[in-house]
Design an enzyme around this catalytic site. Structure first.
Site, mmCIF file in Angstrom:
data_model
loop_
_atom_site.group_PDB
_atom_site.id
_atom_site.type_symbol
_atom_site.label_atom_id
_atom_site.label_comp_id
_atom_site.label_asym_id
_atom_site.label_seq_id
_atom_site.Cartn_x
_atom_site.Cartn_y
_atom_site.Cartn_z
ATOM 1 N N ASP A 8 -1.976 2.444 1.551
ATOM 2 C CA ASP A 8 -0.608 2.012 1.239
ATOM 3 C C ASP A 8 -0.190 0.786 2.027
ATOM 4 O O ASP A 8 -0.784 0.485 3.051
ATOM 5 C CB ASP A 8 0.340 3.099 1.724
ATOM 6 C CG ASP A 8 0.629 4.101 0.652
ATOM 7 O OD1 ASP A 8 1.484 4.933 0.909
ATOM 8 O OD2 ASP A 8 0.007 4.031 -0.429
ATOM 9 N N LYS B 229 2.627 0.266 -2.643
ATOM 10 C CA LYS B 229 3.783 0.189 -3.537
ATOM 11 C C LYS B 229 4.930 -0.406 -2.750
ATOM 12 O O LYS B 229 5.081 -0.153 -1.583
ATOM 13 C CB LYS B 229 4.169 1.592 -4.010
ATOM 14 C CG LYS B 229 3.182 2.167 -4.981
ATOM 15 C CD LYS B 229 3.600 3.515 -5.433
ATOM 16 C CE LYS B 229 3.283 4.555 -4.383
ATOM 17 N NZ LYS B 229 3.718 5.887 -4.717
ATOM 18 N N MET C 146 13.801 5.037 3.071
ATOM 19 C CA MET C 146 14.003 4.042 2.005
ATOM 20 C C MET C 146 15.488 3.755 1.824
ATOM 21 O O MET C 146 15.971 3.608 0.696
ATOM 22 C CB MET C 146 13.408 4.556 0.667
ATOM 23 C CG MET C 146 11.922 4.778 0.750
ATOM 24 S SD MET C 146 11.228 5.544 -0.710
ATOM 25 C CE MET C 146 11.422 7.268 -0.345
HETATM 26 N N1 SAH Z 1 5.467 9.425 3.890
HETATM 27 C C1 SAH Z 1 6.203 8.551 4.765
HETATM 28 C C2 SAH Z 1 7.472 8.048 4.136
HETATM 29 C C3 SAH Z 1 7.286 7.180 2.943
HETATM 30 S S1 SAH Z 1 8.812 6.584 2.298
HETATM 31 C C4 SAH Z 1 6.517 9.278 6.075
HETATM 32 O O1 SAH Z 1 6.310 10.486 6.181
HETATM 33 O O2 SAH Z 1 6.938 8.617 7.025
HETATM 34 C C5 SAH Z 1 8.904 5.000 3.034
HETATM 35 C C6 SAH Z 1 10.046 4.928 4.016
HETATM 36 O O3 SAH Z 1 9.674 5.549 5.231
HETATM 37 C C7 SAH Z 1 10.425 3.531 4.403
HETATM 38 O O4 SAH Z 1 11.305 2.962 3.466
HETATM 39 C C8 SAH Z 1 11.108 3.748 5.732
HETATM 40 O O5 SAH Z 1 12.423 4.196 5.546
HETATM 41 C C9 SAH Z 1 10.322 4.904 6.299
HETATM 42 N N2 SAH Z 1 9.287 4.468 7.254
HETATM 43 C C10 SAH Z 1 7.965 4.679 7.165
HETATM 44 N N3 SAH Z 1 7.337 4.184 8.240
HETATM 45 C C11 SAH Z 1 8.279 3.666 9.039
HETATM 46 C C12 SAH Z 1 8.256 2.995 10.298
HETATM 47 N N4 SAH Z 1 7.141 2.776 10.979
HETATM 48 N N5 SAH Z 1 9.444 2.588 10.823
HETATM 49 C C13 SAH Z 1 10.592 2.792 10.158
HETATM 50 N N6 SAH Z 1 10.667 3.409 8.977
HETATM 51 C C14 SAH Z 1 9.534 3.839 8.418
#
Ligand code: SAH
Length: 463
Positions: free
Chosen positions: A250, A272, A385
């Protein structure tokens, strides 16, 4: 890389040591360990050198260095305390194209002797390229604690069966899988725990019963890569990453994490983004399926945790329907990672008794959330998000009764060297985001706990 690491077979081959002190004795001892034929030249010798001579392990030429001694040697180590002699050895060796090492003088070395961890036949050599032998020694000491002495026994055992395994499993990919199952399973456990015979019996049984077809079955690993800092990976994630044939990753997977995937694995980006899909979800599901059906070990690497806003469930549904074996490895989700690295506890006895994760992704400009539950007091709301929809989100929460003074944090690229944290209030955070333009991925944390950031923040980014 300034030096090419090589393991040289010096068995029964003539090597020369110039000098008779303790350092010379140590170098001679090292050559002896590798079963070299050692000649040592020096008019005087120390007690330790004398001991080697007395034990008839080395041949001693009781004289000053002379160049013809080099004619017979494949390499030479100079370890005298006379700089002129050392330099002369270097010069003469160069003229004859013989590899030379002058102790403690990298400028006069064709090769350097690394710090060695000897678990023969496993040998780990650490070099600092002559910059800091002490640092190399310290590193070796750390490795010593990681690699138990019985590793050598394990290597001996598998070495004895190499040919048999080669005969039974003609394809390289099959052999790799077979060895991995041995070296990560019961056989290794037994041998490393000193139960060598039992280990060998289990090995023989496995060799007999393992069928080639089993080693050609595909499998999918759905693995959470965590929020960015590679040290937040689990051991299991790392192990599966190291044995994958192909990886689909990803946009959220950091390049540091990606660098830990087995180097030979094919890497396919299927990231994505909010507004566009590089490869549509159904296509990803299909890709995983097809690759696994071809017998590959397919790594699906997803940011954070694959089961939290990751559509991981959908990807394995297809596999389950087609009877493809899969494993799911949880990862540290953005909420945990960002909260920890921003010093914002998600729950706290004084401020918050529950924590809710929601997605703030807009659908046709709208957010369809259970507002009445989100505005309840004494809770933390984490919005994934949520950046693009921040104005809508914060307005709706206020409309439903959340105080406009409620603290809100934005954590940009949490746990990475680009992490940035902004703190404001529900009423003002959208304007702040407009001004500061945080970049993706950014997480929104809403609740009284956000105030704790001031006193608990600890993660400092050093440029
Ligand atoms: N599966 C992932 C989430 C995917 S949705 C998880 O468990 O973390 C994607 C969202 O996750 C982004 O829009 C953001 O809001 C958040 N996100 C993921 N990694 C991040 C990071 N390192 N710092 C801040 N927000 C993060």
């Amino acid at each position: 890389m300034d030096y090419l690491p090589l393991f040289v077979d010096v068995k029964n081959r003539p090597c020369l040591v110039v000098g008779g002190g303790d350092i010379a004795a140590r170098k001679a001892g090292l050559l002896l360990k590798a079963q070299a034929r050692v000649t040592l030249v020096s008019p005087r010798v120390s007690i330790s050198t004398q001991a080697l001579i007395n034990a008839e392990k080395i041949q001693w030429v009781n004289a000053l260095f002379s160049a013809e001694l080099l004619n017979e040697s494949i390499l030479v180590i100079a370890a005298t305390d006379d700089e002129d002699v050392n330099r002369e050895v270097y010069k003469q060796a160069k003229q004859r194209n013989i590899l030379v090492n002058v102790a403690d003088c990298p400028a006069l070395c064709d090769f350097i002797l690394p710090s060695i961890l000897d678990r023969s036949p496993i040998v780990v050599a650490v070099s600092s390229g002559g910059k800091s032998p002490i640092l190399a020694r310290q590193l070796r000491a750390r490795l010593e604690t990681l690699i138990p002495p019985t590793y050598g026994r394990l290597a001996e055992l598998v070495g004895r069966y190499r040919e048999k395994v080669q005969d039974k499993f003609p394809k390289i990919s099959m052999r790799r899988r077979f060895w991995e199952s041995i070296l990560q399973g019961k056989v290794a456990d037994h041998v490393l725990a000193g139960r060598e015979q039992l280990g060998e019996e289990v090995f023989q049984a496995m060799l007999q019963k393992t069928q080639s077809e089993e080693l050609q079955k595909g499998e999918v690993y759905l693995v959470g890569a965590g929020p960015g800092d590679p040290e937040l990976l689990t051991f299991k994630a790392l192990r599966l990453m190291q044995q994958a044939d192909i990886v689909f990753y990803d946009r959220l997977v950091s390049k540091e994490v990606l660098a830990l995937v087995r180097r030979e694995a094919e890497q396919v980006y299927v990231g994505k983004q909010r507004a566009w899909h590089a490869v549509r979800q159904e296509e990803i599901n299909q890709l995983l399926l097809v690759q696994a059906q071809q017998g590959k070990r397919v790594l699906r690497l997803k940011g954070g945790d694959p089961f939290i806003f990751g559509r991981g469930g959908e990807e394995i549904e297809t596999l389950a329907a087609e009877n493809i074996p899969f494993q799911v490895v949880p990862g540290i989700t953005a909420a945990s990672g960002c909260a920890s690295y921003a010093g914002i506890p998600l729950t706290h006895r004084d401020y918050s008794q529950s924590c809710t994760f929601v997605t703030g992704q807009l659908k046709q400009g709208e957010l369809d959330l259970n507002w009445a539950s989100l505005v309840q007091p004494r809770q933390t709301v984490v919005v994934y998000m949520g950046l693009a929809g921040l104005p809508v989100l914060t307005q709706k929460l206020q409309d439903h009764g959340m105080p406009s003074t409620m603290p809100v944090a934005l954590v940009q690229q949490g746990t990475t060297s680009h992490q940035k944290v902004w703190i404001s209030t529900l009423a003002e955070i959208a304007a702040l985001a407009e001004r500061e333009q945080p970049v993706a991925p950014t997480l929104v944390i809403i609740g009284e706990v956000v105030n704790l950031h001031n006193s608990l923040s600890w993660f400092e980014i050093k440029d």
